[in-house]
Scaffold this motif. Structure first.
Motif, PDB file in Angstrom:
ATOM      1  N   VAL A 149      43.301  10.613   5.760  1.00  0.00           N
ATOM      2  CA  VAL A 149      42.302   9.547   5.856  1.00  0.00           C
ATOM      3  C   VAL A 149      42.916   8.322   6.546  1.00  0.00           C
ATOM      4  O   VAL A 149      42.329   7.743   7.481  1.00  0.00           O
ATOM      5  CB  VAL A 149      41.771   9.162   4.462  1.00  0.00           C
ATOM      6  N   LEU A 172      39.337  11.303  10.109  1.00  0.00           N
ATOM      7  CA  LEU A 172      39.018  10.527   8.914  1.00  0.00           C
ATOM      8  C   LEU A 172      38.071  11.302   8.002  1.00  0.00           C
ATOM      9  O   LEU A 172      38.282  11.378   6.774  1.00  0.00           O
ATOM     10  CB  LEU A 172      38.402   9.192   9.332  1.00  0.00           C
ATOM     11  N   ILE A 176      38.677  12.830   4.136  1.00  0.00           N
ATOM     12  CA  ILE A 176      37.794  12.568   2.998  1.00  0.00           C
ATOM     13  C   ILE A 176      37.345  13.891   2.355  1.00  0.00           C
ATOM     14  O   ILE A 176      37.313  14.023   1.125  1.00  0.00           O
ATOM     15  CB  ILE A 176      36.579  11.743   3.453  1.00  0.00           C
TER      16      ILE A 176
END
Length: 230
Positions: A149, A172, A176
């Motif tokens: 992340v 990203l 997550i």
């Protein structure tokens, strides 16, 4: 699947997942970066598959198959298609080849790799209290998801080419997703489907926007676009 085999395979998949994100900071060719993103998608699918097999959750196995098809297949294909359009412009004499390489990132390669190491250490420090609450093989790998992340956000803010920033956004999102899998042993199928469709829609919009910006201004370099605004 025995617990020891599950732990070894999960550690291997998480190691490949984190390594792909770190190597993205090292490579500057966008084609290579997209290839690394596809490999990371396979590693993420492997994480979900291992969790599903270990816990006998067929829904999670279906989610793993969907992740592999979307994040290792469809999304890289869409980015490659946009990249090929820019390379075709170069062949037509319009200089599109500049878009195929991140020539001047805001942070150089050496500093980027050092930053990735620092972000990984930060992720382990932040996640250690959570791991201590329930020290299972999955939660012990939780810092890997948090590290990706942070690295994805770092790619997003330091790369100058729009397509490289799209990959940063996807890194990203992968981080997550991995964090959710490792922290909660997966997410419901309907939730993953909703998130996947949102990500696919976002990438389609970003792809169209990037192509239109390139056609209008001749570049997708963020600094050049900022100068046009000024």
């Amino acid at each position: 699947m025995t617990d020891s085999l599950f732990t070894e395979l999960l550690d291997l998949a998480c190691g490949a997942f984190l390594l792909a994100a770190v190597v993205v900071l090292w490579r500057r060719e966008l084609a290579a970066i997209v290839h690394l993103f596809a490999l990371q998608g396979l590693a993420l699918a492997a994480i979900a598959l291992l969790l599903g097999l270990h816990e006998d959750r067929w829904g999670l196995i279906v989610v793993a198959a969907g992740i592999g098809g979307l994040r290792a297949g469809l999304l890289p294909y869409l980015i490659r298609r946009a990249l090929r359009a820019f390379v075709a412009e170069r062949d037509g004499g319009r200089g599109g080849g500049e878009e195929a390489r991140e020539t001047q990132p805001l942070v150089n390669v050496a500093a980027s790799l050092l930053t990735a190491a620092a972000l990984t250490l930060l992720a382990y420090a932040v996640a250690s209290p959570l791991v201590e609450l329930d020290p299972t093989p999955a939660t012990r790998a939780l810092p890997v998801g948090l590290a990706v992340v942070l690295i994805g956000f770092f790619v997003l803010v330091t790369r100058r080419r729009a397509l490289a920033q799209v990959v940063g956004f996807l890194l990203l999102d992968n981080g997550i997703t991995a964090t959710a899998f490792l922290a909660a042993s997966g997410v419901p199928l309907i939730v993953e489907l909703g998130v996947s469709f949102d990500v696919l829609l976002a990438v389609l919009v970003l792809q169209v926007l990037t192509v239109r910006v390139r056609e209008a201004f001749g570049t997708t370099d963020i600094d050049d676009l900022r100068e046009l605004h000024d």
